[in-house]
Design a protein around this motif. Structure first.
Motif, PDB file in Angstrom:
ATOM      1  N   LYS A  79      54.775  -5.383  45.249  1.00  0.00           N
ATOM      2  CA  LYS A  79      56.018  -4.131  45.587  1.00  0.00           C
ATOM      3  C   LYS A  79      57.115  -4.388  44.344  1.00  0.00           C
ATOM      4  O   LYS A  79      57.279  -5.311  44.044  1.00  0.00           O
ATOM      5  CB  LYS A  79      56.741  -4.984  46.975  1.00  0.00           C
ATOM      6  CG  LYS A  79      56.239  -4.956  48.093  1.00  0.00           C
ATOM      7  CD  LYS A  79      56.565  -5.204  49.150  1.00  0.00           C
ATOM      8  CE  LYS A  79      56.001  -4.801  50.473  1.00  0.00           C
ATOM      9  NZ  LYS A  79      57.004  -5.420  51.155  1.00  0.00           N
ATOM     10  N   ILE A  80      57.271  -3.465  43.885  1.00  0.00           N
ATOM     11  CA  ILE A  80      57.146  -3.476  42.254  1.00  0.00           C
ATOM     12  C   ILE A  80      58.965  -2.281  42.172  1.00  0.00           C
ATOM     13  O   ILE A  80      59.419  -1.328  43.028  1.00  0.00           O
ATOM     14  CB  ILE A  80      56.914  -2.518  41.207  1.00  0.00           C
ATOM     15  CG1 ILE A  80      55.530  -3.137  41.314  1.00  0.00           C
ATOM     16  CG2 ILE A  80      57.338  -2.739  39.705  1.00  0.00           C
ATOM     17  CD1 ILE A  80      55.457  -4.966  41.068  1.00  0.00           C
ATOM     18  N   LEU A  81      60.369  -3.304  41.915  1.00  0.00           N
ATOM     19  CA  LEU A  81      61.724  -2.336  42.084  1.00  0.00           C
ATOM     20  C   LEU A  81      61.722  -1.830  40.577  1.00  0.00           C
ATOM     21  O   LEU A  81      61.547  -2.848  39.742  1.00  0.00           O
ATOM     22  CB  LEU A  81      62.604  -2.895  42.813  1.00  0.00           C
ATOM     23  CG  LEU A  81      64.117  -2.369  42.475  1.00  0.00           C
ATOM     24  CD1 LEU A  81      63.879  -1.552  42.236  1.00  0.00           C
ATOM     25  CD2 LEU A  81      65.504  -3.685  42.861  1.00  0.00           C
ATOM     26  N   VAL A  82      61.646  -0.891  40.378  1.00  0.00           N
ATOM     27  CA  VAL A  82      62.669  -0.776  38.514  1.00  0.00           C
ATOM     28  C   VAL A  82      63.590  -0.002  38.474  1.00  0.00           C
ATOM     29  O   VAL A  82      64.133   1.397  39.419  1.00  0.00           O
ATOM     30  CB  VAL A  82      61.434   0.285  37.614  1.00  0.00           C
ATOM     31  CG1 VAL A  82      61.399   0.562  36.496  1.00  0.00           C
ATOM     32  CG2 VAL A  82      59.595   0.025  37.992  1.00  0.00           C
ATOM     33  N   VAL A  96      54.139   6.426  35.732  1.00  0.00           N
ATOM     34  CA  VAL A  96      53.454   5.382  36.184  1.00  0.00           C
ATOM     35  C   VAL A  96      53.211   5.598  37.511  1.00  0.00           C
ATOM     36  O   VAL A  96      51.836   5.047  37.786  1.00  0.00           O
ATOM     37  CB  VAL A  96      55.201   4.261  37.098  1.00  0.00           C
ATOM     38  CG1 VAL A  96      53.990   3.453  37.874  1.00  0.00           C
ATOM     39  CG2 VAL A  96      55.821   3.585  35.333  1.00  0.00           C
ATOM     40  N   ALA A  97      52.927   7.430  38.046  1.00  0.00           N
ATOM     41  CA  ALA A  97      52.654   7.230  39.115  1.00  0.00           C
ATOM     42  C   ALA A  97      51.004   7.660  38.925  1.00  0.00           C
ATOM     43  O   ALA A  97      50.002   7.571  39.803  1.00  0.00           O
ATOM     44  CB  ALA A  97      52.609   8.271  39.690  1.00  0.00           C
ATOM     45  N   ASP A  98      50.738   8.626  37.719  1.00  0.00           N
ATOM     46  CA  ASP A  98      49.649   8.429  36.949  1.00  0.00           C
ATOM     47  C   ASP A  98      49.019   8.129  36.289  1.00  0.00           C
ATOM     48  O   ASP A  98      47.723   7.802  36.628  1.00  0.00           O
ATOM     49  CB  ASP A  98      49.934   9.634  35.548  1.00  0.00           C
ATOM     50  CG  ASP A  98      50.228  11.126  36.540  1.00  0.00           C
ATOM     51  OD1 ASP A  98      50.156  11.797  36.783  1.00  0.00           O
ATOM     52  OD2 ASP A  98      50.891  11.711  35.235  1.00  0.00           O
ATOM     53  N   ASN A  99      49.347   6.291  37.012  1.00  0.00           N
ATOM     54  CA  ASN A  99      48.573   4.789  35.713  1.00  0.00           C
ATOM     55  C   ASN A  99      48.170   4.189  37.437  1.00  0.00           C
ATOM     56  O   ASN A  99      48.260   2.990  37.100  1.00  0.00           O
ATOM     57  CB  ASN A  99      49.398   5.119  35.081  1.00  0.00           C
ATOM     58  CG  ASN A  99      49.032   5.289  33.527  1.00  0.00           C
ATOM     59  OD1 ASN A  99      47.957   5.746  33.517  1.00  0.00           O
ATOM     60  ND2 ASN A  99      50.061   6.159  33.347  1.00  0.00           N
ATOM     61  N   ASN A 100      49.642   4.495  37.875  1.00  0.00           N
ATOM     62  CA  ASN A 100      49.982   3.561  39.964  1.00  0.00           C
ATOM     63  C   ASN A 100      48.064   3.153  40.148  1.00  0.00           C
ATOM     64  O   ASN A 100      47.524   4.115  40.715  1.00  0.00           O
ATOM     65  CB  ASN A 100      50.363   4.274  41.382  1.00  0.00           C
ATOM     66  CG  ASN A 100      50.709   2.677  41.575  1.00  0.00           C
ATOM     67  OD1 ASN A 100      50.406   1.833  41.873  1.00  0.00           O
ATOM     68  ND2 ASN A 100      51.430   3.603  42.820  1.00  0.00           N
ATOM     69  N   LYS A 103      50.143  -0.096  43.674  1.00  0.00           N
ATOM     70  CA  LYS A 103      51.002  -0.433  44.194  1.00  0.00           C
ATOM     71  C   LYS A 103      52.469  -0.174  44.744  1.00  0.00           C
ATOM     72  O   LYS A 103      52.359   1.152  44.809  1.00  0.00           O
ATOM     73  CB  LYS A 103      51.665  -1.150  43.190  1.00  0.00           C
ATOM     74  CG  LYS A 103      50.260  -2.532  42.775  1.00  0.00           C
ATOM     75  CD  LYS A 103      51.192  -3.180  41.460  1.00  0.00           C
ATOM     76  CE  LYS A 103      50.183  -4.432  41.161  1.00  0.00           C
ATOM     77  NZ  LYS A 103      50.662  -5.399  40.528  1.00  0.00           N
ATOM     78  N   LEU A 104      53.145  -0.732  45.652  1.00  0.00           N
ATOM     79  CA  LEU A 104      54.462   0.302  46.216  1.00  0.00           C
ATOM     80  C   LEU A 104      55.910   0.363  45.072  1.00  0.00           C
ATOM     81  O   LEU A 104      56.118  -0.620  44.793  1.00  0.00           O
ATOM     82  CB  LEU A 104      54.860  -0.552  47.687  1.00  0.00           C
ATOM     83  CG  LEU A 104      56.230   0.192  48.483  1.00  0.00           C
ATOM     84  CD1 LEU A 104      55.581   1.987  48.284  1.00  0.00           C
ATOM     85  CD2 LEU A 104      56.017  -0.249  49.773  1.00  0.00           C
ATOM     86  N   ILE A 105      55.315   1.500  44.373  1.00  0.00           N
ATOM     87  CA  ILE A 105      57.089   0.909  43.085  1.00  0.00           C
ATOM     88  C   ILE A 105      58.057   2.094  43.623  1.00  0.00           C
ATOM     89  O   ILE A 105      57.598   3.692  43.879  1.00  0.00           O
ATOM     90  CB  ILE A 105      56.258   1.960  41.727  1.00  0.00           C
ATOM     91  CG1 ILE A 105      54.479   0.766  41.278  1.00  0.00           C
ATOM     92  CG2 ILE A 105      57.095   1.787  41.330  1.00  0.00           C
ATOM     93  CD1 ILE A 105      54.257   0.883  40.706  1.00  0.00           C
ATOM     94  N   VAL A 106      59.365   1.387  43.310  1.00  0.00           N
ATOM     95  CA  VAL A 106      60.850   2.156  43.428  1.00  0.00           C
ATOM     96  C   VAL A 106      61.382   2.350  42.336  1.00  0.00           C
ATOM     97  O   VAL A 106      61.704   1.026  41.884  1.00  0.00           O
ATOM     98  CB  VAL A 106      61.728   2.193  44.615  1.00  0.00           C
ATOM     99  CG1 VAL A 106      62.401   2.559  45.055  1.00  0.00           C
ATOM    100  CG2 VAL A 106      60.553   1.810  46.420  1.00  0.00           C
ATOM    101  N   GLY A 139      52.559   4.003  46.591  1.00  0.00           N
ATOM    102  CA  GLY A 139      52.589   4.596  45.389  1.00  0.00           C
ATOM    103  C   GLY A 139      53.761   4.482  44.963  1.00  0.00           C
ATOM    104  O   GLY A 139      54.911   3.693  45.065  1.00  0.00           O
ATOM    105  N   VAL A 140      54.923   5.894  44.342  1.00  0.00           N
ATOM    106  CA  VAL A 140      55.320   5.607  43.423  1.00  0.00           C
ATOM    107  C   VAL A 140      57.028   6.529  44.124  1.00  0.00           C
ATOM    108  O   VAL A 140      56.757   7.958  44.345  1.00  0.00           O
ATOM    109  CB  VAL A 140      55.625   6.147  41.934  1.00  0.00           C
ATOM    110  CG1 VAL A 140      56.916   5.889  41.262  1.00  0.00           C
ATOM    111  CG2 VAL A 140      54.705   5.086  41.557  1.00  0.00           C
TER     112      VAL A 140
END
Length: 167
Positions: A79-82, A96-100, A103-106, A139-140
């Motif tokens: 779980k990632i928070l940017v 980031v989505a194209d390379n995820n 992971k769950l990224i917000v 997802g992103v």
């Protein structure tokens, strides 16, 4: 389910502070606002912090985005928070989505620096952390203005600066 979150700083308005130099007019991007917010609140879970860069989002480069992806991929945390400047937040979320790789990224940011009394920074960080704890799967996403949307289902209204879900 792990409550471990990696918080990645890239800069942007959320991290801006008054200049340290006497007589300076421009804001400087300083320490992570998310770290300040999350360490002063009584939250459960484990937060790890990493700084990629301290840039205005209009200055983000392809190399900065590649470094962001590299750090996300290298971390065992799912779980990632940017935190990111709002001008190019969606561009970085797209990259980031194209390379995820699962992971769950917000992504989140703020219209006003965290140091301002009427900043939306603390609220946006809270919404992003809540999203990371509620969304199942990967997802992103973008968490801004009290709304959480998949990165490709949100736009930024140029006139108001608000992030709006696409219908």
């Amino acid at each position: 389910m792990s409550d471990e979150v990696l918080v990645i700083q890239t800069g942007g308005t959320i991290d801006k502070d008054y200049p340290r130099a006497t007589g300076g007019y421009a804001f400087e991007i300083c320490d992570s606002a998310a770290k300040k917010i999350l360490t002063r609140l009584p939250l459960s879970g484990n937060f790890q912090f990493k700084t990629i860069c301290k840039k205005d989002s209009q200055e983000m480069t392809l190399d900065d985005r590649k470094q962001l992806v590299k750090v996300i991929e290298a971390s065992p945390i799912q779980k990632i928070l940017v935190t990111h400047g709002t001008d190019t937040l969606i561009d970085s979320a797209s990259f980031v989505a194209d390379n995820n790789k699962g992971k769950l990224i917000v992504f989140t940011g703020a219209k006003k620096p965290e140091i301002f009394k009427d900043s939306d920074a603390e609220f946006n960080i809270g919404v992003a952390v809540g999203a990371l704890r509620c969304i199942e799967g990967t997802g992103v996403y973008v968490a801004m203005n009290g709304r959480v949307s998949p990165w490709d289902k949100v736009i930024r209204d140029i006139e108001t600066g608000y992030f709006i879900a696409m219908t």
